[in-house]
Design a protein around this motif. Sequence first.
Motif, PDB file in Angstrom:
ATOM      1  N   GLU A   1       0.822  -1.213   0.000  1.00 51.76           N
ATOM      2  CA  GLU A   1       0.000   0.000   0.000  1.00 51.76           C
ATOM      3  C   GLU A   1       0.860   1.270   0.000  1.00 51.76           C
ATOM      4  O   GLU A   1       0.450   2.308  -0.519  1.00 51.76           O
ATOM      5  CB  GLU A   1      -0.906  -0.016   1.229  1.00 51.76           C
ATOM      6  CG  GLU A   1      -1.896   1.107   1.288  1.00 51.76           C
ATOM      7  CD  GLU A   1      -2.807   0.987   2.488  1.00 51.76           C
ATOM      8  OE1 GLU A   1      -4.016   1.222   2.317  1.00 51.76           O
ATOM      9  OE2 GLU A   1      -2.319   0.681   3.587  1.00 51.76           O
ATOM     10  N   GLN A   2       2.067   1.160   0.519  1.00 54.05           N
ATOM     11  CA  GLN A   2       2.959   2.324   0.592  1.00 54.05           C
ATOM     12  C   GLN A   2       3.506   2.741  -0.773  1.00 54.05           C
ATOM     13  O   GLN A   2       3.979   3.871  -0.920  1.00 54.05           O
ATOM     14  CB  GLN A   2       4.132   2.030   1.535  1.00 54.05           C
ATOM     15  CG  GLN A   2       3.728   1.596   2.924  1.00 54.05           C
ATOM     16  CD  GLN A   2       2.793   2.572   3.611  1.00 54.05           C
ATOM     17  OE1 GLN A   2       3.084   3.758   3.687  1.00 54.05           O
ATOM     18  NE2 GLN A   2       1.673   2.075   4.088  1.00 54.05           N
TER      19      GLN A   2
ATOM     20  N   GLY B   1      -4.853   2.382  -7.801  1.00 55.89           N
ATOM     21  CA  GLY B   1      -4.074   1.270  -8.331  1.00 55.89           C
ATOM     22  C   GLY B   1      -4.546  -0.044  -7.742  1.00 55.89           C
ATOM     23  O   GLY B   1      -5.559  -0.101  -7.035  1.00 55.89           O
ATOM     24  N   ALA B   2      -3.830  -1.102  -8.022  1.00 60.66           N
ATOM     25  CA  ALA B   2      -4.219  -2.438  -7.560  1.00 60.66           C
ATOM     26  C   ALA B   2      -3.065  -3.097  -6.822  1.00 60.66           C
ATOM     27  O   ALA B   2      -1.903  -2.914  -7.171  1.00 60.66           O
ATOM     28  CB  ALA B   2      -4.629  -3.315  -8.742  1.00 60.66           C
ATOM     29  N   ILE B   3      -3.414  -3.847  -5.798  1.00 57.22           N
ATOM     30  CA  ILE B   3      -2.450  -4.660  -5.070  1.00 57.22           C
ATOM     31  C   ILE B   3      -2.811  -6.118  -5.299  1.00 57.22           C
ATOM     32  O   ILE B   3      -3.953  -6.519  -5.063  1.00 57.22           O
ATOM     33  CB  ILE B   3      -2.465  -4.342  -3.569  1.00 57.22           C
ATOM     34  CG1 ILE B   3      -2.019  -2.901  -3.321  1.00 57.22           C
ATOM     35  CG2 ILE B   3      -1.578  -5.326  -2.797  1.00 57.22           C
ATOM     36  CD1 ILE B   3      -2.196  -2.435  -1.895  1.00 57.22           C
ATOM     37  N   ILE B   4      -1.867  -6.885  -5.777  1.00 55.94           N
ATOM     38  CA  ILE B   4      -2.062  -8.320  -5.964  1.00 55.94           C
ATOM     39  C   ILE B   4      -1.309  -9.014  -4.831  1.00 55.94           C
ATOM     40  O   ILE B   4      -0.099  -8.867  -4.700  1.00 55.94           O
ATOM     41  CB  ILE B   4      -1.531  -8.785  -7.333  1.00 55.94           C
ATOM     42  CG1 ILE B   4      -2.285  -8.057  -8.453  1.00 55.94           C
ATOM     43  CG2 ILE B   4      -1.648 -10.312  -7.464  1.00 55.94           C
ATOM     44  CD1 ILE B   4      -1.702  -8.286  -9.830  1.00 55.94           C
ATOM     45  N   MET B   5      -2.047  -9.754  -4.015  1.00 54.47           N
ATOM     46  CA  MET B   5      -1.481 -10.435  -2.852  1.00 54.47           C
ATOM     47  C   MET B   5      -1.497 -11.928  -3.119  1.00 54.47           C
ATOM     48  O   MET B   5      -2.555 -12.500  -3.342  1.00 54.47           O
ATOM     49  CB  MET B   5      -2.325 -10.105  -1.614  1.00 54.47           C
ATOM     50  CG  MET B   5      -1.931 -10.829  -0.368  1.00 54.47           C
ATOM     51  SD  MET B   5      -0.416 -10.129   0.275  1.00 54.47           S
ATOM     52  CE  MET B   5       0.059 -11.387   1.422  1.00 54.47           C
TER      53      MET B   5
ATOM     54  N   PRO C   1      -9.425  -1.354   2.509  1.00 58.88           N
ATOM     55  CA  PRO C   1      -8.849  -0.031   2.297  1.00 58.88           C
ATOM     56  C   PRO C   1      -9.930   1.043   2.273  1.00 58.88           C
ATOM     57  O   PRO C   1     -11.116   0.744   2.142  1.00 58.88           O
ATOM     58  CB  PRO C   1      -8.151  -0.152   0.947  1.00 58.88           C
ATOM     59  CG  PRO C   1      -8.778  -1.315   0.283  1.00 58.88           C
ATOM     60  CD  PRO C   1      -9.246  -2.235   1.374  1.00 58.88           C
ATOM     61  N   HIS C   2      -9.511   2.273   2.397  1.00 53.93           N
ATOM     62  CA  HIS C   2     -10.450   3.388   2.422  1.00 53.93           C
ATOM     63  C   HIS C   2     -11.422   3.268   1.252  1.00 53.93           C
ATOM     64  O   HIS C   2     -11.014   2.973   0.127  1.00 53.93           O
ATOM     65  CB  HIS C   2      -9.675   4.712   2.358  1.00 53.93           C
ATOM     66  CG  HIS C   2     -10.525   5.881   2.649  1.00 53.93           C
ATOM     67  ND1 HIS C   2     -11.334   6.449   1.709  1.00 53.93           N
ATOM     68  CD2 HIS C   2     -10.729   6.561   3.799  1.00 53.93           C
ATOM     69  CE1 HIS C   2     -11.991   7.457   2.247  1.00 53.93           C
ATOM     70  NE2 HIS C   2     -11.639   7.543   3.521  1.00 53.93           N
ATOM     71  N   PRO C   3     -12.708   3.501   1.479  1.00 59.48           N
ATOM     72  CA  PRO C   3     -13.724   3.297   0.439  1.00 59.48           C
ATOM     73  C   PRO C   3     -13.511   4.102  -0.836  1.00 59.48           C
ATOM     74  O   PRO C   3     -14.024   3.740  -1.883  1.00 59.48           O
ATOM     75  CB  PRO C   3     -15.024   3.722   1.127  1.00 59.48           C
ATOM     76  CG  PRO C   3     -14.745   3.640   2.576  1.00 59.48           C
ATOM     77  CD  PRO C   3     -13.279   3.873   2.758  1.00 59.48           C
TER      78      PRO C   3
END
Length: 145
Positions: free
Chosen positions: A70-71, A77-81, A130-132
Motif C-alpha cells: 500500500e505504501q 491502483g491495484a495490489i495483488i497479494m 482499504p479506504h472506500p
Amino acid sequence: MLNVTLNSDKQITGVFAGDLVAAHDAGIVFARDTAMVPIPDLFDIGITTNSGYPLDLNLYQCGKGMSAAEQVVRQGGAIIMAAECSDGIPEHGLFREMLRAADSPRALFDAVLNAPETRQDQWAAQIQAPHPTESRGVSIFRFSQ
C-alpha cells in the motif's frame, strides 16, 4: 527497550536500546537508510507476498504484505497479494468475526473507523478493507482446507 534489525540471513545489523521513543526512532532511521530504496513515483500495480510459509499461513497474516504494498501503489491502483492461506481465516481472535459482520469492504472500513474503542485484530481487518474511495485489492489465495 531493546530492538534489533536483521538482514536477509537473519544476522543482526543494528542494536537500538534505551528510551522507548528515542531507540525506536533510531532504529527507523537505520532501517530506512540501510534497507529501503526510494522510488521516483507510485506504481499502478503492486505484487506482494508475506514471504511464504509460515508467514502466509492465513488471511490474517496477509495484512502485513498488503500494508507494505500500500505504501508504493497509487490511489486507484491495484495490489495483488499472493498467499497460500492453508489455515484459511483463523478461528482465534476477533478477525473472523469482524469480516463476517461486514457485508462489504466499505462496511468493514466504517465499522473499524467508527468503533467506540480499539478491538483485538482491528489492524488486520482495517488493512483488508482499504479506504472506500480507493479501488485497490486483487487477492490471490489458495485455501487448501
